[in-house]
Design an enzyme around this catalytic site. Structure first.
Site, PDB file in Angstrom:
ATOM      1  N   ASP A 157       0.905  -1.237   0.110  1.00 38.79           N
ATOM      2  CA  ASP A 157       0.002  -0.098   0.165  1.00 38.79           C
ATOM      3  C   ASP A 157       0.824   1.213   0.036  1.00 38.79           C
ATOM      4  O   ASP A 157       2.267   0.948  -0.251  1.00 38.79           O
ATOM      5  CB  ASP A 157      -1.007   0.128   1.266  1.00 38.79           C
ATOM      6  CG  ASP A 157      -2.416   0.730   0.855  1.00 38.79           C
ATOM      7  OD1 ASP A 157      -2.143   1.879   0.308  1.00 38.79           O
ATOM      8  OD2 ASP A 157      -3.362   0.082   1.140  1.00 38.79           O
ATOM      9  N   ASP A 171       3.541   2.455  -4.692  1.00 44.16           N
ATOM     10  CA  ASP A 171       2.445   3.181  -5.319  1.00 44.16           C
ATOM     11  C   ASP A 171       2.215   2.223  -6.892  1.00 44.16           C
ATOM     12  O   ASP A 171       2.909   2.138  -7.536  1.00 44.16           O
ATOM     13  CB  ASP A 171       2.994   4.379  -5.872  1.00 44.16           C
ATOM     14  CG  ASP A 171       1.952   5.609  -6.648  1.00 44.16           C
ATOM     15  OD1 ASP A 171       1.043   4.656  -7.071  1.00 44.16           O
ATOM     16  OD2 ASP A 171       1.901   6.598  -6.506  1.00 44.16           O
ATOM     17  N   VAL A 172       0.809   1.590  -6.767  1.00 44.19           N
ATOM     18  CA  VAL A 172       0.544   0.909  -7.970  1.00 44.19           C
ATOM     19  C   VAL A 172       0.994   1.533  -9.438  1.00 44.19           C
ATOM     20  O   VAL A 172       0.845   0.958 -10.375  1.00 44.19           O
ATOM     21  CB  VAL A 172      -0.851   0.345  -7.975  1.00 44.19           C
ATOM     22  CG1 VAL A 172      -0.787  -0.733  -6.656  1.00 44.19           C
ATOM     23  CG2 VAL A 172      -1.911   1.346  -7.774  1.00 44.19           C
ATOM     24  N   TYR A 179     -13.757   7.414 -12.707  1.00 44.32           N
ATOM     25  CA  TYR A 179     -13.977   6.142 -11.922  1.00 44.32           C
ATOM     26  C   TYR A 179     -14.669   5.046 -12.816  1.00 44.32           C
ATOM     27  O   TYR A 179     -14.147   4.093 -12.953  1.00 44.32           O
ATOM     28  CB  TYR A 179     -14.783   6.442 -10.593  1.00 44.32           C
ATOM     29  CG  TYR A 179     -14.844   5.077  -9.669  1.00 44.32           C
ATOM     30  CD1 TYR A 179     -13.677   4.927  -8.888  1.00 44.32           C
ATOM     31  CD2 TYR A 179     -15.983   4.301  -9.542  1.00 44.32           C
ATOM     32  CE1 TYR A 179     -13.743   3.510  -8.200  1.00 44.32           C
ATOM     33  CE2 TYR A 179     -15.872   3.200  -8.624  1.00 44.32           C
ATOM     34  CZ  TYR A 179     -14.601   3.085  -8.072  1.00 44.32           C
ATOM     35  OH  TYR A 179     -14.844   1.892  -6.942  1.00 44.32           O
ATOM     36  N   LYS A 204     -13.160   1.428 -14.164  1.00 42.58           N
ATOM     37  CA  LYS A 204     -13.483   0.423 -13.687  1.00 42.58           C
ATOM     38  C   LYS A 204     -14.193  -0.573 -14.896  1.00 42.58           C
ATOM     39  O   LYS A 204     -13.828  -1.680 -14.763  1.00 42.58           O
ATOM     40  CB  LYS A 204     -14.553   0.583 -12.653  1.00 42.58           C
ATOM     41  CG  LYS A 204     -13.855   1.067 -11.167  1.00 42.58           C
ATOM     42  CD  LYS A 204     -12.872   0.179 -10.852  1.00 42.58           C
ATOM     43  CE  LYS A 204     -12.633   0.565  -9.279  1.00 42.58           C
ATOM     44  NZ  LYS A 204     -11.616  -0.175  -8.719  1.00 42.58           N
ATOM     45  N   THR A 225     -16.578   1.369   3.736  1.00 44.36           N
ATOM     46  CA  THR A 225     -14.911   1.482   3.827  1.00 44.36           C
ATOM     47  C   THR A 225     -14.674   2.975   3.806  1.00 44.36           C
ATOM     48  O   THR A 225     -15.345   3.882   3.529  1.00 44.36           O
ATOM     49  CB  THR A 225     -14.109   0.723   2.702  1.00 44.36           C
ATOM     50  OG1 THR A 225     -14.418   1.636   1.571  1.00 44.36           O
ATOM     51  CG2 THR A 225     -14.668  -0.597   2.086  1.00 44.36           C
TER      52      THR A 225
HETATM   53  N1  LIG Z   1     -16.134   0.965  -1.135  1.00 47.75           N
HETATM   54  C1  LIG Z   1     -16.930   0.606  -2.050  1.00 47.75           C
HETATM   55  O1  LIG Z   1     -18.139   0.888  -2.117  1.00 47.75           O
HETATM   56  C2  LIG Z   1     -16.283   0.049  -3.283  1.00 47.75           C
HETATM   57  C3  LIG Z   1     -17.333  -0.488  -4.441  1.00 47.75           C
HETATM   58  C4  LIG Z   1     -16.779  -1.064  -5.596  1.00 47.75           C
HETATM   59  C5  LIG Z   1     -15.477  -1.267  -5.584  1.00 47.75           C
HETATM   60  N2  LIG Z   1     -14.599  -0.473  -4.837  1.00 47.75           N
HETATM   61  C6  LIG Z   1     -13.157  -0.800  -4.932  1.00 47.75           C
HETATM   62  O2  LIG Z   1     -12.624  -1.841  -4.159  1.00 47.75           O
HETATM   63  C7  LIG Z   1     -11.175  -1.370  -3.984  1.00 47.75           C
HETATM   64  C8  LIG Z   1     -10.933  -1.314  -2.253  1.00 47.75           C
HETATM   65  O3  LIG Z   1     -11.693  -0.030  -2.023  1.00 47.75           O
HETATM   66  P1  LIG Z   1     -12.034   0.053  -0.527  1.00 47.75           P
HETATM   67  O4  LIG Z   1     -13.368   0.251  -0.695  1.00 47.75           O
HETATM   68  O5  LIG Z   1     -11.422  -1.008   0.338  1.00 47.75           O
HETATM   69  O6  LIG Z   1     -11.548   1.495  -0.272  1.00 47.75           O
HETATM   70  P2  LIG Z   1     -10.204   2.095   0.691  1.00 47.75           P
HETATM   71  O7  LIG Z   1     -10.078   3.570   0.355  1.00 47.75           O
HETATM   72  O8  LIG Z   1     -10.635   1.782   2.165  1.00 47.75           O
HETATM   73  O9  LIG Z   1      -9.004   1.253   0.254  1.00 47.75           O
HETATM   74  C9  LIG Z   1      -8.413   1.646  -0.940  1.00 47.75           C
HETATM   75  C10 LIG Z   1      -6.828   1.499  -0.558  1.00 47.75           C
HETATM   76  O10 LIG Z   1      -6.275   1.784  -1.894  1.00 47.75           O
HETATM   77  C11 LIG Z   1      -4.762   2.499  -1.457  1.00 47.75           C
HETATM   78  N3  LIG Z   1      -4.551   3.227  -2.494  1.00 47.75           N
HETATM   79  C12 LIG Z   1      -4.830   4.440  -3.244  1.00 47.75           C
HETATM   80  N4  LIG Z   1      -4.123   4.761  -4.084  1.00 47.75           N
HETATM   81  C13 LIG Z   1      -3.114   3.945  -4.159  1.00 47.75           C
HETATM   82  C14 LIG Z   1      -1.871   4.034  -4.899  1.00 47.75           C
HETATM   83  N5  LIG Z   1      -1.615   4.757  -5.884  1.00 47.75           N
HETATM   84  N6  LIG Z   1      -0.997   2.879  -4.863  1.00 47.75           N
HETATM   85  C15 LIG Z   1      -1.273   1.903  -3.841  1.00 47.75           C
HETATM   86  N7  LIG Z   1      -2.311   1.948  -3.104  1.00 47.75           N
HETATM   87  C16 LIG Z   1      -3.137   3.095  -3.168  1.00 47.75           C
HETATM   88  C17 LIG Z   1      -5.157   3.284  -0.242  1.00 47.75           C
HETATM   89  O11 LIG Z   1      -4.153   3.701   0.532  1.00 47.75           O
HETATM   90  C18 LIG Z   1      -6.536   2.409   0.464  1.00 47.75           C
HETATM   91  O12 LIG Z   1      -5.513   1.526   1.336  1.00 47.75           O
HETATM   92  C19 LIG Z   1     -10.988  -0.040  -4.802  1.00 47.75           C
HETATM   93  O13 LIG Z   1     -10.338  -0.681  -6.090  1.00 47.75           O
HETATM   94  C20 LIG Z   1     -12.411   0.232  -4.979  1.00 47.75           C
HETATM   95  O14 LIG Z   1     -12.474   1.125  -6.015  1.00 47.75           O
HETATM   96  C21 LIG Z   1     -15.211  -0.346  -3.609  1.00 47.75           C
END
Ligand SMILES: NC(=O)c1ccc[n+]([C@@H]2O[C@H](COP(=O)([O-])OP(=O)(O)OC[C@H]3O[C@@H](n4cnc5c(N)ncnc54)[C@H](O)[C@@H]3O)[C@@H](O)[C@H]2O)c1
Length: 251
Positions: free
Chosen positions: A38, A64-65, A156, A160, A191
């Protein structure tokens, strides 16, 4: 008792996020050796300390991805520490809410760099290691917003949707080369990414209002999808979309 990921090394991006931490915890309980990645060192160390209680062997890497160099360094570290990699889970993600006209170029570029380019860079970097394992799995994270339009979050949604098809073409390219690729499509999940919106709007939040189950998922309700797709239980699945959305896209 045998774990469902015994013998596997799994790398998770966005591991300290809501879904990431729940997935890392489940993988640790199921016997995986973990590479937790992360952006922030301290959060990674805290998570690693918690999971070590399950007896998991853990490597942490600040990554950083969207950085090809970070990926190259991480792969070198995985080779040195474990000598193998069987599973990649991409959960790093960022959201930008504006629609078509209000989206800025900076907002667009950042979301595409992390969500879309970051997923491709991840695949490209780890593929040699995964191919060596001959029985590997990539689980990417799209969204219901990679399937249907919402009228907002232009960058977004574009990112996606791209993850969905990037996963399918990778699935086809590697189908006979020992790497399966599937995408997970969560609906609304409580989250840090969206918690402030849920706190403000509660059940009136539009995405909750159009979810037949009328509630957000807990991250622990999403993590088992990653476990199933990472494990050999899904050995005949590749190029699939696993939707976990409380029925949102059913109507
Ligand atoms: N929460 C929702 O409702 C939801 C719905 C559909 C999809 N998602 C997807 O699920 C995944 C996880 O999201 P989440 O809900 O746990 O959110 P979250 O914000 O809790 O987690 C996202 C994580 O990505 C990390 N991150 C951000 N930019 C980064 C980078 N450049 N390099 C490395 N890490 C990075 C952040 O530090 C964080 O730990 C994401 O891809 C999100 O788009 C979430």
């Amino acid at each position: 008792m045998a774990g469902r990921l015994d013998g596997k090394v799994a790398l998770i991006t966005g591991a300290t996020g809501g879904i990431g931490a729940a997935t890392a915890e489940l993988f640790a309980r199921e016997g995986a050796r973990l590479v937790l990645t992360d952006r922030y060192e301290v959060a990674l160390e805290n998570l690693a300390a918690r999971l070590t209680e399950h007896g998991a062997e853990i490597l942490t890497a600040r990554l950083d991805v969207s950085s090809a160099q970070n990926w190259s360094d991480a792969v070198t570290a995985v080779r040195e520490r474990f000598g193998a990699l069987h599973v990649l889970v991409t959960l790093a993600g960022v959201v930008d809410w504006p629609g078509i006209e209000a989206t800025t170029e900076d907002g667009w570029d950042h979301v595409i760099a992390v969500n879309q380019t970051g997923t491709w860079l991840a695949m490209r970097a780890v593929m040699p290691l995964l191919r060596e394992s001959t029985n590997a799995s990539i689980v990417t994270t799209s969204s219901v917003l990679g399937l249907i339009g919402s009228g907002a979050a232009a960058a977004y949604q574009a990112s996606k949707g791209a993850v969905r098809l990037l996963s399918k073409t990778a699935a086809v390219e590697y189908a006979t080369r020992g790497v399966r690729v599937n995408s997970v499509h969560p609906g609304v999940v409580a989250t840090p990414m969206i918690q402030h919106i849920l706190d403000e709007q509660g059940d009136r939040q539009p995405d909750i209002a159009r979810t037949p189950m009328r509630r957000a998922a807990r991250p622990e309700e999403i993590a088992p999808a990653y476990l199933f797709l990472a494990s050999d239980e899904s050995s005949y699945m590749t190029g699939s979309e696993l939707v976990i959305d409380g029925g949102m896209t059913a109507h």
